[in-house]
Design a protein around this motif. Structure first.
Motif, mmCIF file in Angstrom:
data_model
loop_
_atom_site.group_PDB
_atom_site.id
_atom_site.type_symbol
_atom_site.label_atom_id
_atom_site.label_comp_id
_atom_site.label_asym_id
_atom_site.label_seq_id
_atom_site.Cartn_x
_atom_site.Cartn_y
_atom_site.Cartn_z
ATOM 1 N N THR A 1 0.826 -1.207 0.000
ATOM 2 C CA THR A 1 0.000 0.000 0.000
ATOM 3 C C THR A 1 0.860 1.256 0.000
ATOM 4 O OG1 THR A 1 -1.734 -1.188 1.199
ATOM 5 C CG2 THR A 1 -1.862 1.217 1.192
ATOM 6 N N LEU A 2 1.929 1.249 0.790
ATOM 7 C CA LEU A 2 2.829 2.405 0.836
ATOM 8 C C LEU A 2 3.532 2.611 -0.501
ATOM 9 C CD1 LEU A 2 4.322 1.888 4.394
ATOM 10 C CD2 LEU A 2 2.910 3.814 3.665
ATOM 11 N N VAL A 3 3.986 1.531 -1.110
ATOM 12 C CA VAL A 3 4.630 1.649 -2.421
ATOM 13 C C VAL A 3 3.653 2.231 -3.430
ATOM 14 C CG1 VAL A 3 5.576 0.327 -4.354
ATOM 15 C CG2 VAL A 3 6.331 -0.158 -2.018
ATOM 16 N N TYR A 4 2.403 1.755 -3.410
ATOM 17 C CA TYR A 4 1.398 2.266 -4.341
ATOM 18 C C TYR A 4 1.126 3.755 -4.111
ATOM 19 C CZ TYR A 4 -3.191 3.272 -6.299
ATOM 20 O OH TYR A 4 -4.225 3.863 -6.975
ATOM 21 N N ALA B 1 4.101 5.882 -5.220
ATOM 22 C CA ALA B 1 4.190 5.860 -6.683
ATOM 23 C C ALA B 1 3.127 6.766 -7.298
ATOM 24 C CB ALA B 1 4.033 4.426 -7.193
ATOM 25 N N ARG B 2 1.927 6.734 -6.753
ATOM 26 C CA ARG B 2 0.843 7.560 -7.289
ATOM 27 C C ARG B 2 1.081 9.039 -7.039
ATOM 28 N NH1 ARG B 2 -5.070 7.304 -4.664
ATOM 29 N NH2 ARG B 2 -3.941 8.618 -3.176
ATOM 30 N N LEU B 3 1.660 9.371 -5.871
ATOM 31 C CA LEU B 3 1.870 10.781 -5.520
ATOM 32 C C LEU B 3 3.066 11.396 -6.229
ATOM 33 C CD1 LEU B 3 1.199 10.550 -1.667
ATOM 34 C CD2 LEU B 3 -0.239 11.728 -3.347
ATOM 35 N N THR B 4 4.105 10.602 -6.505
ATOM 36 C CA THR B 4 5.352 11.170 -7.036
ATOM 37 C C THR B 4 5.701 10.732 -8.451
ATOM 38 O OG1 THR B 4 6.742 9.364 -6.208
ATOM 39 C CG2 THR B 4 6.261 11.180 -4.689
ATOM 40 N N HIS B 5 5.256 9.534 -8.854
ATOM 41 C CA HIS B 5 5.642 8.947 -10.147
ATOM 42 C C HIS B 5 7.165 8.915 -10.284
ATOM 43 C CE1 HIS B 5 1.447 9.093 -11.407
ATOM 44 N NE2 HIS B 5 1.418 10.348 -10.993
ATOM 45 N N ALA C 1 12.031 3.654 -4.358
ATOM 46 C CA ALA C 1 13.192 2.984 -3.782
ATOM 47 C C ALA C 1 13.439 3.463 -2.358
ATOM 48 C CB ALA C 1 14.428 3.249 -4.647
ATOM 49 N N LEU C 2 13.179 4.770 -2.100
ATOM 50 C CA LEU C 2 13.369 5.313 -0.754
ATOM 51 C C LEU C 2 12.400 4.661 0.235
ATOM 52 C CD1 LEU C 2 14.781 7.336 1.088
ATOM 53 C CD2 LEU C 2 13.078 9.048 0.406
ATOM 54 N N VAL C 3 11.165 4.434 -0.187
ATOM 55 C CA VAL C 3 10.182 3.769 0.675
ATOM 56 C C VAL C 3 10.655 2.360 1.022
ATOM 57 C CG1 VAL C 3 7.842 2.830 0.789
ATOM 58 C CG2 VAL C 3 8.223 5.104 -0.142
ATOM 59 N N VAL C 4 11.137 1.627 0.020
ATOM 60 C CA VAL C 4 11.628 0.266 0.257
ATOM 61 C C VAL C 4 12.810 0.292 1.223
ATOM 62 C CG1 VAL C 4 12.642 -1.779 -0.817
ATOM 63 C CG2 VAL C 4 10.790 -0.545 -1.971
ATOM 64 N N MET C 5 13.710 1.254 1.042
ATOM 65 C CA MET C 5 14.861 1.370 1.935
ATOM 66 C C MET C 5 14.430 1.686 3.360
ATOM 67 S SD MET C 5 17.732 0.752 0.426
ATOM 68 C CE MET C 5 18.959 1.583 1.421
ATOM 69 N N MET C 6 13.427 2.544 3.527
ATOM 70 C CA MET C 6 12.950 2.896 4.867
ATOM 71 C C MET C 6 12.327 1.695 5.570
ATOM 72 S SD MET C 6 13.785 6.000 5.526
ATOM 73 C CE MET C 6 15.269 5.591 4.598
ATOM 74 N N GLN C 7 11.797 0.752 4.788
ATOM 75 C CA GLN C 7 11.233 -0.448 5.392
ATOM 76 C C GLN C 7 12.333 -1.389 5.885
ATOM 77 O OE1 GLN C 7 8.867 -1.704 2.040
ATOM 78 N NE2 GLN C 7 7.041 -0.614 2.726
ATOM 79 N N LEU C 8 13.469 -1.418 5.176
ATOM 80 C CA LEU C 8 14.562 -2.334 5.511
ATOM 81 C C LEU C 8 15.560 -1.752 6.504
ATOM 82 C CD1 LEU C 8 15.449 -3.731 1.958
ATOM 83 C CD2 LEU C 8 14.306 -4.971 3.790
ATOM 84 N N LEU C 9 15.793 -0.446 6.396
ATOM 85 C CA LEU C 9 16.892 0.187 7.118
ATOM 86 C C LEU C 9 16.861 -0.016 8.636
ATOM 87 C CD1 LEU C 9 19.400 1.842 6.425
ATOM 88 C CD2 LEU C 9 18.056 3.922 6.821
#
Length: 415
Positions: A30-33, A36-40, A46-54
């Protein structure tokens, strides 16, 4: 396996983990979607994915001493409650990119605490050490299944325009998890008084020294580094291979992902029987690492078969790579939980999580450069061959070391 599922304590623990995994998977997609919709912007995604892992990479080693100093229930239930608040806060923040990224980081912190305590608690929950490999296999296969189902449920709800409902359901999964985990008496046990009296930083230092003092754990941590780097690289470039090279349709893409997850679940479930057969988790780890590398390299003939026969060849390749990617994670967890002294378990889990997550991130970062250097397919094939070669050399080295140790022991026995 059936015996373990009949255990009332374990089944509550397993259900709690299942619903927590489901909440994580739904939140992630949901966060990735939304971003992606807000910024394209691929960079923001990639930053969202990194924030989930970091958070797991940065904090896991520091969370370990806490898992050895307080009851596991405190960390498990506390992280679930914190994530309820974070996920609900995403509803009013759903139109703000930076607020969502900040909340993603906060949710990742909660997950880092939960995962460290969850893994460290497994031996307590299952009781008999002989049941640990089966418990690990069930968790790994469950994780793969939920990773498939969670995004599908979230995607369905997003499709009908119910993003707030997704976040409410996510919060509900964490609430259910907290209730189930809070009801398990064994998770309320206090650690030994010596661990509590030791200062935090002294506990952290002694934990690292204690983990590295166990030969099998030193081998485990060393082998985990190349395996997780290659796995991170694989997960980065596999989607580009599906979309840009194989040109899969939406349905075909979903089927390919399902075969990857299904293969990983089968690999995880076959782990306990293979550990018994090998008699050594390190032997199974090296074998599965080598086979995973060879499966990645099989992409070369798969591309030819795809051109000749269609996307059925892609599904076969997905099943094979998924099988060995799921398998190599079982001996890692089994060695950690069976060979780790109980008083060091939280710190050992934290250290392993820090290593695996950080080197997975390294693999993710290398993935883009590898694709530019070798092409998308080459960025999967070449690291696969390297991993297979590394595994073969490691097997020869370990066998040579074992023979040398046995030969050195013979004179001492004769004396």
């Amino acid at each position: 396996m059936l015996e373990l599922l009949k255990d009332r304590v374990y089944i509550r623990y397993w259900l709690a983990v299942v619903v927590s995994f489901l909440g994580d998977a739904m939140t992630r997609i949901t966060l990735v979607y939304l971003v992606a919709r807000l910024t394209h912007s691929p960079m923001m995604i990639a930053l969202v994915v990194m924030m989930q892992l970091l958070p797991s990479g940065v904090l896991a080693a520091f969370i370990g001493p806490l898992a050895d100093r307080v009851p596991k229930r405190v960390l498990l239930v506390g992280s679930d409650i914190a994530r309820i608040l974070v996920v609900l806060a995403m509803i009013p923040a759903r139109n703000s990119v930076w607020a969502l990224i900040a909340l993603t980081l906060a949710e990742g912190v909660g997950k880092a605490f939960f995962e460290t305590a969850r893994i460290a608690a497994v031996p307590k929950v299952v009781g008999d050490p002989k049941r640990i490999p089966v418990a690990i296999a069930l968790f790994q296969s469950t994780y793969q299944t939920v990773n498939l189902c969670g995004p599908a449920v979230a995607g369905l709800l997003i499709a009908v325009g119910s993003i707030p409902v997704v976040f409410v359901l996510d919060a509900a999964t964490f609430a259910i998890s907290a209730l189930l985990l809070g009801s398990i008496a064994v998770l309320r046990e206090m650690p030994s008084s010596g661990q509590v009296q030791e200062s935090y930083w002294a506990s952290l230092r002694s934990g690292v020294r204690g983990v590295l003092a166990v030969p099998s754990l030193r081998v485990l941590l060393t082998l985990a580094i190349p395996a997780t780097i290659v796995f991170g690289l694989f997960t980065t470039n596999i989607n580009a291979q599906f979309v840009d090279v194989f040109k899969l349709s939406g349905f075909e893409f979903g089927m390919a992902q399902a075969m990857l997850a299904g293969g990983a679940a089968i690999g995880a479930l076959s782990g306990p029987a293979l550990i018994k057969r090998f008699g050594s988790s390190s032997g199974l780890l090296l074998a599965s690492m080598g086979l995973f590398g060879l499966a990645m390299a099989e992409l070369a003939p798969t591309q030819w078969l795809w051109e000749q026969t269609g996307w059925g060849a892609v599904l076969q390749w997905c099943l094979l790579t998924g099988l060995f990617s799921g398998l190599f994670q079982v001996p890692i967890a089994n060695t950690l939980l069976t060979d780790m002294p109980e008083e060091l378990r939280g710190r050992g889990v934290g250290l392993l999580n820090a290593i695996t997550v950080n080197f997975t991130i390294v693999g993710v970062l290398i993935g883009g450069a590898a694709a530019d250097l070798f092409g998308i397919a080459g960025s999967i094939i070449v690291p696969g061959l390297v991993l297979a070669a590394f595994s073969a050399v490691a097997v020869l080295f370990l066998r040579s070391s074992q023979r040398s140790a046995e030969e050195a022991a013979v004179p001492s026995r004769s004396r």
